[in-house]
Design a protein around this motif. Sequence first.
Motif, PDB file in Angstrom:
ATOM      1  N   LYS A  13       0.822  -1.219   0.000  1.00  0.00           N
ATOM      2  CA  LYS A  13       0.000   0.000   0.000  1.00  0.00           C
ATOM      3  C   LYS A  13       0.848   1.258   0.000  1.00  0.00           C
ATOM      4  CE  LYS A  13      -3.938   2.048   2.434  1.00  0.00           C
ATOM      5  NZ  LYS A  13      -4.913   1.869   3.545  1.00  0.00           N
ATOM      6  N   GLU A  14       1.968   1.243   0.754  1.00  0.00           N
ATOM      7  CA  GLU A  14       2.785   2.452   0.877  1.00  0.00           C
ATOM      8  C   GLU A  14       3.566   2.776  -0.392  1.00  0.00           C
ATOM      9  OE1 GLU A  14       5.718  -0.823   1.670  1.00  0.00           O
ATOM     10  OE2 GLU A  14       3.572  -0.467   1.955  1.00  0.00           O
ATOM     11  N   LYS A  15       3.630   1.818  -1.335  1.00  0.00           N
ATOM     12  CA  LYS A  15       4.396   2.029  -2.570  1.00  0.00           C
ATOM     13  C   LYS A  15       3.517   2.003  -3.821  1.00  0.00           C
ATOM     14  CE  LYS A  15       8.760   2.220  -1.170  1.00  0.00           C
ATOM     15  NZ  LYS A  15       9.672   3.322  -1.527  1.00  0.00           N
ATOM     16  N   ILE A  16       2.216   1.957  -3.643  1.00  0.00           N
ATOM     17  CA  ILE A  16       1.337   1.703  -4.776  1.00  0.00           C
ATOM     18  C   ILE A  16       1.404   2.815  -5.833  1.00  0.00           C
ATOM     19  CG2 ILE A  16      -0.741   2.733  -3.771  1.00  0.00           C
ATOM     20  CD1 ILE A  16      -0.474  -0.471  -5.954  1.00  0.00           C
ATOM     21  N   GLU A  17       1.562   4.068  -5.428  1.00  0.00           N
ATOM     22  CA  GLU A  17       1.629   5.143  -6.418  1.00  0.00           C
ATOM     23  C   GLU A  17       2.879   5.014  -7.281  1.00  0.00           C
ATOM     24  OE1 GLU A  17      -0.785   7.219  -7.196  1.00  0.00           O
ATOM     25  OE2 GLU A  17      -1.972   6.185  -5.658  1.00  0.00           O
ATOM     26  N   GLU A  18       3.993   4.666  -6.657  1.00  0.00           N
ATOM     27  CA  GLU A  18       5.234   4.475  -7.415  1.00  0.00           C
ATOM     28  C   GLU A  18       5.105   3.270  -8.347  1.00  0.00           C
ATOM     29  OE1 GLU A  18      10.039   3.964  -6.568  1.00  0.00           O
ATOM     30  OE2 GLU A  18       8.649   4.285  -4.894  1.00  0.00           O
ATOM     31  N   LEU A  19       4.490   2.218  -7.853  1.00  0.00           N
ATOM     32  CA  LEU A  19       4.307   1.018  -8.673  1.00  0.00           C
ATOM     33  C   LEU A  19       3.365   1.282  -9.845  1.00  0.00           C
ATOM     34  CD1 LEU A  19       4.006  -1.485  -5.703  1.00  0.00           C
ATOM     35  CD2 LEU A  19       5.837  -1.491  -7.409  1.00  0.00           C
ATOM     36  N   LYS A  20       2.344   2.076  -9.629  1.00  0.00           N
ATOM     37  CA  LYS A  20       1.431   2.453 -10.716  1.00  0.00           C
ATOM     38  C   LYS A  20       2.161   3.255 -11.791  1.00  0.00           C
ATOM     39  CE  LYS A  20      -2.462   4.326  -9.443  1.00  0.00           C
ATOM     40  NZ  LYS A  20      -3.398   5.143  -8.618  1.00  0.00           N
ATOM     41  N   ALA A  21       3.034   4.176 -11.366  1.00  0.00           N
ATOM     42  CA  ALA A  21       3.784   4.993 -12.321  1.00  0.00           C
ATOM     43  C   ALA A  21       4.699   4.118 -13.179  1.00  0.00           C
ATOM     44  CB  ALA A  21       4.600   6.049 -11.575  1.00  0.00           C
TER      45      ALA A  21
END
Length: 344
Positions: A13-21
């Motif tokens: 959850k804490e890395k989801i934005e980076e993973l989405k990018a």
Amino acid sequence: MRSIGILSQAWRKEKIEELKAIAEMAGKMGFNEIWSGIDPHYVEGIKEIAKIAEKYNMYFFVDINPDILRDFGASPSNLKIFKELKIGGLRADYGFTIDELIKMANNDLGLTIELNASIFPLEKLDYLVKNVKNIEQLKASHDFYPIKYTALSLEDTIRKSREFKQRGIPVAVFIPTPREIEGRTTVEMLRGKSTGKSASIIFNTKVIDRVIIGDPFPTEEDLREVVEAREYTKIRVLVYPGITEEEKKVFSIKFEDVRIKEYSIALNAIVKNEIKPRNITRRFRGAVTVMNNRPNVIEVWIFKKEVEADKRFNVIGEVLPEDMDLLDYLGEFTPVKLIPVEMK
């Protein structure tokens, strides 16, 4: 068809934005696949990555075992929840019987079932294939081994993968990034190598058609190198002074006709040229030569062993030391492109 993919830790959850990018960037660059672990307590991340996969027509598959199925209220005969999450495939990591794998592969939801190519009992493969209704719903992917010195040899990876390939089941391996010595790789000898070189070595095996970057946070350069490796193997050449304009043509060609000999590697292309005899010297391991007086074809010969000079061969450069190991892994008719590097 060669396929390239990324690993996405969609359960973080804490890395989801980076993973989405990263998934967005990979999708735009033409990546075909995304693999992820899955957590029943955070399916929002899976949904987010699934959206991106759908947007770019990427095959999205997740790792499962009997405990994960149980946590999702699923079973080998009931995989509906994964279809509802817009997942395309399930990788059966461990813990399933052969008959359970058959039951999962015969699902009527269109879900692909990935066999664990590293540990699947090969003597049971024909039984499984015979009892699966649609071979198109079967793929296979190897394990990755983060701890140094614990991964498979290239030879063993090829041996196991060939059994699946021969039965029409495409196989995937994980490759590391050079920053991750203790990283997610299937093959031990790939640790420390660039993603491009690792992908080239794997594709040149001719039995492994899918490559997945094992680092969940690859750089744009990592991604670009793998995209490039899908198209051709890049070999950098230290160019000697005095090279002629006719000889320079070898650097503008993607060689499709690649043949592996005992002493050399032959790259051929039907191209008009006026290459004349020049720089006739002994040939050594890594020597890049071009045949002269061949007006209708360019023949590049890269030597793997030392041999005497021959008046038919101009020596125009040498393989960069960092790429010398590729000479041992090139496959027949696997495209090659030579990249010139100026001597300093």
